[in-house]
Design an enzyme around this catalytic site. Structure first.
Site, mmCIF file in Angstrom:
data_model
loop_
_atom_site.group_PDB
_atom_site.id
_atom_site.type_symbol
_atom_site.label_atom_id
_atom_site.label_comp_id
_atom_site.label_asym_id
_atom_site.label_seq_id
_atom_site.Cartn_x
_atom_site.Cartn_y
_atom_site.Cartn_z
ATOM 1 N N HIS A 133 -7.298 -4.050 10.475
ATOM 2 C CA HIS A 133 -8.575 -4.732 10.239
ATOM 3 C C HIS A 133 -9.316 -4.947 11.571
ATOM 4 C CE1 HIS A 133 -6.254 -6.787 6.629
ATOM 5 N NE2 HIS A 133 -6.523 -5.518 6.382
ATOM 6 N N HIS A 193 -2.990 1.353 8.805
ATOM 7 C CA HIS A 193 -4.099 0.596 8.224
ATOM 8 C C HIS A 193 -4.196 -0.727 8.968
ATOM 9 C CE1 HIS A 193 -6.644 -1.736 5.716
ATOM 10 N NE2 HIS A 193 -5.669 -2.535 5.335
ATOM 11 N N GLU A 232 0.829 -1.216 0.000
ATOM 12 C CA GLU A 232 0.000 0.000 0.000
ATOM 13 C C GLU A 232 0.861 1.262 0.000
ATOM 14 O OE1 GLU A 232 -3.286 -0.028 -0.152
ATOM 15 O OE2 GLU A 232 -3.995 -1.916 0.696
ATOM 16 N N HIS A 289 -13.306 -4.135 4.693
ATOM 17 C CA HIS A 289 -11.862 -4.369 4.648
ATOM 18 C C HIS A 289 -11.179 -3.914 5.944
ATOM 19 C CE1 HIS A 289 -7.795 -3.680 2.374
ATOM 20 N NE2 HIS A 289 -7.639 -4.230 3.551
HETATM 21 O O1 2HA Z 1 -0.871 -5.200 3.521
HETATM 22 O O2 2HA Z 1 -3.909 -5.192 4.858
HETATM 23 O O3 2HA Z 1 -4.800 -4.054 2.625
HETATM 24 C C1 2HA Z 1 -1.899 -5.931 3.986
HETATM 25 C C2 2HA Z 1 -3.194 -5.236 3.885
HETATM 26 C C3 2HA Z 1 -3.558 -4.608 2.607
HETATM 27 ZN ZN ZN Z 2 -5.916 -4.461 4.640
#
Ligand code: 2HA
Ligand code: ZN
Length: 269
Positions: free
Chosen positions: A144, A142, A119, A214
């Site tokens: 999850h 970022h 990313e 996501h």
């Molecule tokens: O790099 O979560 O969206 C791993 C991720 C990409």
């Molecule tokens: Zn991700």
């Protein structure tokens, strides 16, 4: 071992913060396998010796031209690396890169030639935009977060500020410590240019944005502060779910209580 962190306590402290947050992401179950990314603009810690360090990779294209990043340095999680490994060994699961003068390419300078996150173009585009807007924001995360991502599987929470209002109303701290709320970005392919563009647009109004089905993307002054914003939002999601599991729809704080708190804490409306 030779490391860019040796005898540079301020830089080492920043990278250690990344490692600490990476450990939290793993412990919370938000960072399965290689899930998630962290990048930190570390330019303020760069001295002449770092500027003189030779490249340890070939010149790589960013895939975008980012004029505000000229001469900047970033610590980046490595692609395919695990957060749980980065927590213990940040310089083996991430690397320091130098943006070259064309503002469109970079080289790795330390400690190991670990290829940065998939990313990278979106993370660097966000950093470029934050500098352009005169913000002192240095970190992007970022990840999850389970309960927040689960909420995006219901269309009603994808409407503007519906999730924000619900999450803010679960406990006063959430608006206090995530005062701009949660932006929502409809599903886009991971790593795509469209996702990066939508993220930059939404970050004009929010510090934390949700990529539908996501994960979240958060920015702040440092990696710990970006993590805290995600953490308070997800805490509210957990309170909501706990109430639902007890068999009722939570009342949420009333409009008057929200207003009183917003004024008392001097928060934006
Ligand atoms: O790099 O979560 O969206 C791993 C991720 C990409
Ligand atoms: Zn991700």
């Amino acid at each position: 071992m030779e490391s860019i962190l040796n005898n540079r306590p301020a830089l080492a402290a920043e990278v250690n913060k990344v490692a600490e947050v990476a450990g939290y992401l793993w412990q919370k179950g938000w960072a399965e396998r290689n899930g998630g990314n962290i990048t930190v603009n570390i330019t303020e810690y760069v001295d002449d010796a770092i500027k003189a360090m030779p490249a340890i990779s070939e010149v790589k294209s960013i895939g975008a031209t980012l004029p505000h990043l000229k001469g900047c340095y970033f610590y980046c999680k490595g692609t395919n690396k695990r957060m749980r490994d980065l927590a213990r060994f940040p310089m083996e699961n991430g690397s320091v890169i130098r943006i070259l003068d064309d503002c469109a390419s970079y080289v790795i300078i330390a400690d190991n030639p670990v290829q940065p996150t998939s990313e990278l173009p979106s993370h660097l585009s966000v950093h470029n935009d934050m500098i352009a807007r005169g913000l002192n924001y240095k970190a992007s995360v970022h990840t999850h977060p389970i309960e927040l991502v689960a909420m995006t599987h219901n269309k009603k929470f994808l409407e503007k500020d519906v999730a924000t209002r619900l999450l803010w109303s679960m406990i006063p701290e959430t608006k206090a410590f995530c005062p701009r709320g949660l932006g929502i970005i409809p599903y886009e392919l991971p790593s795509s240019l469209k996702l990066a563009e939508a993220t930059i647009k939404e970050l004009a109004d929010y510090d934390v944005v949700m990529w539908e089905k996501h994960g979240v993307f958060a920015v702040d002054v440092d990696v710990m502060a970006a993590f805290d914003q995600i953490d308070v939002l997800n805490k509210s999601a957990l309170i909501y779910i706990a109430a639902k599991n007890m068999g009722f729809e939570p009342d949420g704080m009333s409009d008057e209580q929200m207003k009183e708190m917003t004024i008392a804490f001097k928060l934006p409306k």
